[in-house]
Design a protein around this motif. Structure first.
Motif, PDB file in Angstrom:
ATOM      1  N   PRO A  26       0.823  -1.223   0.000  1.00  0.00           N
ATOM      2  CA  PRO A  26       0.000   0.000   0.000  1.00  0.00           C
ATOM      3  C   PRO A  26       0.853   1.268   0.000  1.00  0.00           C
ATOM      4  N   SER A  27       2.097   1.153   0.521  1.00  0.00           N
ATOM      5  CA  SER A  27       2.961   2.331   0.598  1.00  0.00           C
ATOM      6  C   SER A  27       3.312   2.890  -0.774  1.00  0.00           C
ATOM      7  N   PHE A  28       3.143   2.087  -1.831  1.00  0.00           N
ATOM      8  CA  PHE A  28       3.443   2.580  -3.172  1.00  0.00           C
ATOM      9  C   PHE A  28       2.516   3.738  -3.555  1.00  0.00           C
ATOM     10  N   SER A  29       1.355   3.790  -2.920  1.00  0.00           N
ATOM     11  CA  SER A  29       0.422   4.884  -3.232  1.00  0.00           C
ATOM     12  C   SER A  29       0.917   6.225  -2.722  1.00  0.00           C
ATOM     13  N   ASN A  30       1.970   6.225  -1.873  1.00  0.00           N
ATOM     14  CA  ASN A  30       2.553   7.478  -1.378  1.00  0.00           C
ATOM     15  C   ASN A  30       3.536   8.082  -2.371  1.00  0.00           C
ATOM     16  N   LEU A  31       3.866   7.340  -3.425  1.00  0.00           N
ATOM     17  CA  LEU A  31       4.850   7.826  -4.396  1.00  0.00           C
ATOM     18  C   LEU A  31       4.142   8.733  -5.398  1.00  0.00           C
ATOM     19  N   THR A  32       3.795   9.895  -4.956  1.00  0.00           N
ATOM     20  CA  THR A  32       2.920  10.779  -5.731  1.00  0.00           C
ATOM     21  C   THR A  32       3.605  11.401  -6.935  1.00  0.00           C
ATOM     22  N   HIS A  33       4.954  11.310  -7.013  1.00  0.00           N
ATOM     23  CA  HIS A  33       5.662  11.845  -8.168  1.00  0.00           C
ATOM     24  C   HIS A  33       5.924  10.775  -9.232  1.00  0.00           C
ATOM     25  N   LEU A  34       5.482   9.536  -8.968  1.00  0.00           N
ATOM     26  CA  LEU A  34       5.798   8.409  -9.842  1.00  0.00           C
ATOM     27  C   LEU A  34       5.169   8.594 -11.225  1.00  0.00           C
ATOM     28  N   THR A  35       6.005   8.487 -12.252  1.00  0.00           N
ATOM     29  CA  THR A  35       5.515   8.551 -13.636  1.00  0.00           C
ATOM     30  C   THR A  35       5.580   7.203 -14.328  1.00  0.00           C
ATOM     31  N   SER A  36       6.515   6.336 -13.925  1.00  0.00           N
ATOM     32  CA  SER A  36       6.679   5.022 -14.576  1.00  0.00           C
ATOM     33  C   SER A  36       6.939   3.965 -13.522  1.00  0.00           C
ATOM     34  N   LEU A  37       6.132   2.903 -13.567  1.00  0.00           N
ATOM     35  CA  LEU A  37       6.269   1.793 -12.627  1.00  0.00           C
ATOM     36  C   LEU A  37       6.256   0.487 -13.398  1.00  0.00           C
ATOM     37  N   SER A  38       7.320  -0.313 -13.238  1.00  0.00           N
ATOM     38  CA  SER A  38       7.394  -1.625 -13.883  1.00  0.00           C
ATOM     39  C   SER A  38       7.670  -2.690 -12.838  1.00  0.00           C
TER      40      SER A  38
END
Length: 970
Positions: free
Chosen positions: A206-218
């Protein structure tokens, strides 16, 4: 080339500008660099700021950048590199021989506190523990980009393993990290995260939802499970998401409603189910959408009007059905569309208003019908069109898509003449028209106009008359694959000058005869795949040359005769050799089994005699050895046990005289063992080893002289026959598709067995298609209850032996059983009622035994005829004309008749004779076989029979059989 481009990329885009020569680098840094790498351009006493790959600060003179990517560095990194404390950029990627010590990396990271970029891809970090990363990088507060792709890192992620507060880009793909994804909540500025192919599992944190600057996730290529967190899809800057090749499940939660900025979405190769959401229409900015290799069902929603920026759409390998929505054909920016391997139906549109930029269209392996519209064949930029394996009909209209390079229309119902417009497609490299209903006359010469043609397939068009002129020499410059199977050809084409460098040639099932032509032998060095099966060739000269490079050779079903020369072993790269169904004779050359590359050897149905080759190599790669139907003699060579990869061994219908080869049970991969119709003899020893035939699914030793008891210990260890619910695929090991890139030809391992009373040839063999045939021997004693543990069994044949005792109730556990043959034995007592629960049982033969009592009723038992029971004079009830008396209607519990339980004699008159006298025993036995089992006798010996509670059997299907689908008659 890819490696070269990567190096250029690193050089031009990650190489800071060179420093001015007015400033000399510091002496200690000069020394550190010389220790790190000494080259002709790096000379002591010269300005290190002028050295290749070195960048200095223009004011302080400190070394701030090193870029030695793709320089072929070898050995361990010297600790002196940590003295470069002012480094801000370090690029050492693609130096495959560069080895990192944990201490060196730790000093570098701790001293170079201004380090912002570190690229160490494809260097060796295998000695560094991933769990030490929290110590290595905790002090790297300035690190912005860290790339450690394919470095050999191993170990389990810890929850807080990476503390990188300033990180923007993190690449760690291609390592073996396992465990679960770490908590990255401290890296709030992270923009690009690549954790693909690192073998992690568990849910997406769930902590991945805190990465508010994320543009690309693989996160592709892992074992992630659970559902996709809805919060992940609310990230405001996300433009690229790749979750493919995982084990994610459930619905996609509002994915298309919440991700308005999403430009690329890839959820392929997962186990996501459900319908495609209609809210796709909210993705106005989407440019790439891939939902391939999932379990989506239903129809593709008609929501593409607003997706005007969509360039790439991939929905292949799902369960999508119904028609392709019309709005999809309006997209003008679309470049690639792949909806293959679904269940899409209906005709293609007559007019296509969009697709004006489309270059790739793949709709193969669906259920599409109707004709191919002329508008589809006139798209201006189309380079690849694949419509194979559908139900398309009608004639092919004129083709004006002159950019076409690959055209796949195979396996449809297209008819009429092949259009002449095809020969105007000058860019065409691949043309597949096989398995249709094309007709008319066609000159082979026309195809030589297509000078870029590399692959041509016209096979299986029985009405097509292909004219090959005997006095004409054809010219093909690029042709490497030619498939002209099943066209009634009587001659091979001749070629002008040097023949084409064929890599794959299929001329099977024609009327070719005589000797294999010389020009073909001259090109054999370039051939990888040659299929001349089902012709009338009488000989092939393979003795004139050596060093053949051919890998696949199929000359089965010809008229080859004479001895097989040892010179065939000159084909040193041979992996597949099929000479089955010919008239070859003599001794099998020893050198064949010594070929280290050989995987499949099929010589069945010839006239080979003498001993088997006896020197099987320990380096053998042999997977299949089929010598069925020859005249081979003597014993089996024990060196066969060297073939550790062996999966199929078929030596049936020969004259081999030996004891049972117990040493074969050490072959852990052996799936098919056929020794039927030989001269094997003696008992089968119950050897006490840990594992015995653990992979075996077909065991046929029928028609020999085996004696003694049935091998109970073997039955206990046949692990592959016990799992009825495992999800099996057709076994690639016994179902060979050799060189899938070369030809559409499959090699199905076939085995002849007695199924449902008829000698049949099994074609495709599935790993859950388990059969035991021990019939026509001299086995004696009782059938063990252990047989009931082999729940994957579909066929059990123990007929024509000397078996006694009862039919075990445990056979009722074999819920997949389709064929049961226990005929011509001396089995006694009643037919267990549990057998009537076998829902798939289609063939039953209990004839010529000593069975008594009423025949069970219900389900499949209502379908069997008198033949299943004849020769059992004590049986009564349907379908026999003999009616049962009052005392015969309710057979007592089989517990009473087990020799291992309290009703000791098991209806054996001889046992009663021992207890009461010979005359009384004979008389009582005669009485029982005439009138059935008297209730008073049961009460005397065993008391009142217990009331039996019938076990419920899970019904997987009603009637029908997949065994019939697996059987191809010889």
């Amino acid at each position: 080339m890819k490696w070269f481009l990567v190096c250029l990329h690193l050089f031009f885009f990650h190489f800071p500008s060179f420093s001015s020569l007015n400033f000399l680098c510091h002496q200690d840094e000069n020394y550190a660099l010389l220790e790190f790498r000494k080259t002709t351009t790096w000379k002591n006493g010269s300005d290190c700021c002028s050295w290749h790959g070195v960048t200095c600060d223009t004011i302080s003179g400190h070394v701030i950048g090193i870029n030695l990517a793709c320089e072929g560095l070898q050995g361990e990194v010297p600790p002196q590199i940590s003295h470069l404390s002012k480094l801000t950029s370090l690029h050492l990627s693609y130096n495959y021989g560069l080895v990192w010590k944990e201490s060196t990396l730790k000093r570098l990271v701790q001293n170079a506190t201004n380090l912002k970029e570190m690229f160490l891809d494809y260097t060796d970090m295998s000695s560094i523990k991933i769990n030490s990363f929290d110590l290595l990088f905790n002090h790297s507060s300035s690190l912005v980009t860290l790339s450690l792709q394919t470095t050999g890192l191993r170990g389990n992620f810890k929850r807080s393993i990476l503390y990188l507060p300033a990180i923007h880009e993190l690449y760690m793909s291609g390592n073996h990290l396992r465990g679960q994804l770490p908590d990255l909540s401290s890296s709030i500025f992270l923009k690009i995260l690549d954790f693909s192919n690192i073998h992690v599992k568990g849910p997406i944190p769930p902590s991945f939802s805190n990465l508010t600057h994320l543009t690309s996730l693989s996160l592709m290529g892992n074992s992630l499970n659970g559902s996709i967190p809805s919060s992940l899809l609310t990230l405001p800057c996300l433009t690229s998401l790749d979750l493919s090749v995982n084990n994610l499940s459930g619905q996609i939660p509002n994915i298309f409603h919440q991700s308005h900025r999403l430009q690329k979405l890839d959820l392929s190769h997962n186990k996501i189910g459900g319908d495609l959401p209609i809210s796709l229409s909210n993705l106005h900015h989407l440019t790439s959408l891939s939902l391939s290799s999932n379990s989506f069902k239903g129809q593709i929603p008609n929501v593409f009007e607003a997706m005007t920026k969509l360039q790439h759409l991939s929905l292949y390998s799902n369960n999508l059905e119904a028609q392709i929505p019309s709005s999809l054909f309006n997209l003008n920016q679309l470049l690639t569309l792949d909806c293959s391997y679904n269940k899409l139906v209906g005709p293609l549109p007559i007019k296509i208003p969009g697709f004006q930029k489309l270059t790739y269209l793949n709709l193969d392996n669906n259920l599409l019908n109707g004709t191919i519209s002329s508008s589809l064949l006139s798209l201006p930029y189309l380079t690849i069109l694949s419509l194979s394996n559908n139900r398309l009909t009608g004639h092919i209209s004129a083709i004006s898509s002159y950019s076409l390079q690959e055209l796949y229309l195979c396996a449809n119902k297209l008819q009429g003449n092949i259009p002449k417009s095809i020969f105007k497609l000058s860019n065409l490299t691949t043309l597949c028209l096989s398995s249709n209903n094309f007709s008319g006359a066609l000159d082979f010469q026309h195809f030589s106009i297509l000078q870029n043609l590399r692959s041509l397939s016209l096979s299986h068009n029985s009405q097509l008359s292909l004219n090959i002129e005997s006095n004409f020499s054809y010219i093909f410059v690029e042709l490497t694959t030619l498939e002209l199977s099943s066209l009634s050809l009587s001659q091979l084409p001749k070629f002008l000058g040097k023949p084409p460098s064929f890599y794959s040639l299929d001329m099977s099932n024609n009327k070719l005869n005589g000797r294999v032509p010389n020009w073909l032998l001259e090109t054999i060095n370039s051939l990888g795949f040659l299929n001349l099966s089902q012709n009338m060739f009488t000989s092939i000269d393979h003795s004139s040359r050596s060093g053949y490079q051919i890998s696949y050779l199929d000359l089965s079903y010809n008229l080859l005769q004479g001895e097989l020369s040892a010179s065939i072993c000159n084909m040193s790269s041979l992996e597949f050799l099929n000479l089955a169904h010919n008239k070859l004779t003599g001794i099998i050359p020893q050198c064949l089994v010594s070929l280290s590359s050989l995987q499949v050897l099929d010589l069945q149905m010839n006239k080979f005699y003498g001993n088997l080759p006896n020197k099987f190599s320990k380096e053998s790669q042999l997977l299949t050895l089929n010598l069925y139907g020859n005249h081979l003699e003597e014993c089996l060579p024990k060196t066969l046990s060297h073939c550790k990869n062996l999966e199929v061994l078929n030596l049936g219908s020969n004259r081999i005289e030996d004891k049972f080869p117990n040493w074969l049970q050490t072959l852990e991969n052996l799936k098919v063992l056929v020794l039927r119709d030989n001269k094997f003899h003696g008992p089968i020893s119950n050897l006490r080893i840990k594992s015995s035939f653990p992979s075996l699914i077909i065991f046929d030793i029928s028609g020999n002289d085996f004696s003694g008891s049935l091998p109970k210990a073997y039955f206990k260890k046949l692990e592959a026959m016990k799992d009825e619910d495992a999800s099996f695929s057709y076994m690639a090991e016994a179902l060979y598709y050799v060189y899938s890139q070369l030809s559409s030809t499959w090699y199905y391992y076939s085995v002849t067995m007695t199924i449902k009373g008829i000698d049949s040839t099994l074609g495709k063999i599935s790993t859950n298609f388990a059969i035991i045939d021990m019939s026509r021997n001299k086995f004696e004693g009782e059938i063990s209850n252990v047989v009931g543990e082999l729940r994957a069994l579909k066929g059990l044949n123990l007929s024509h032996n000397r078996l006694t005792g009862i039919i075990p109730r445990s056979i009722g556990n074999l819920t997949n059983l389709e064929s049961l043959d226990l005929s011509s034995n001396m089995i006694t007592a009643v037919i267990p009622a549990e057998l009537s629960d076998l829902n798939f049982l289609e063939f039953l033969n209990l004839s010529d035994n000593h069975l008594v009592g009423e025949i069970p009723r219900g389900k499949q038992f209502n379908t069997f005829s008198n033949d299943s029971y004849e020769g059992n004079f004590g049986l009564c009830g349907f379908p026999l004309t003999k009616k049962c008396g009052p005392e015969q209607h309710s057979p007592p519990s089989p517990n009473m008749f087990s020799s291992e339980e309290r009703f000791g004699f098991g209806w054996k008159p001889v046992a009663i004779g021992y207890g009461c006298g010979f005359v009384f025993g004979i008389g009582l036995g005669y009485f029982m076989f005439l009138f059935g089992k008297p209730r008073w006798l049961v009460i005397i010996f065993g008391g009142q029979p217990k009331r039996r509670v019938r076990r419920r059997t899970r019904v997987r299907r009603t009637n029908g059989s997949n065994m019939n689908q697996m059987i191809q008659m010889s």
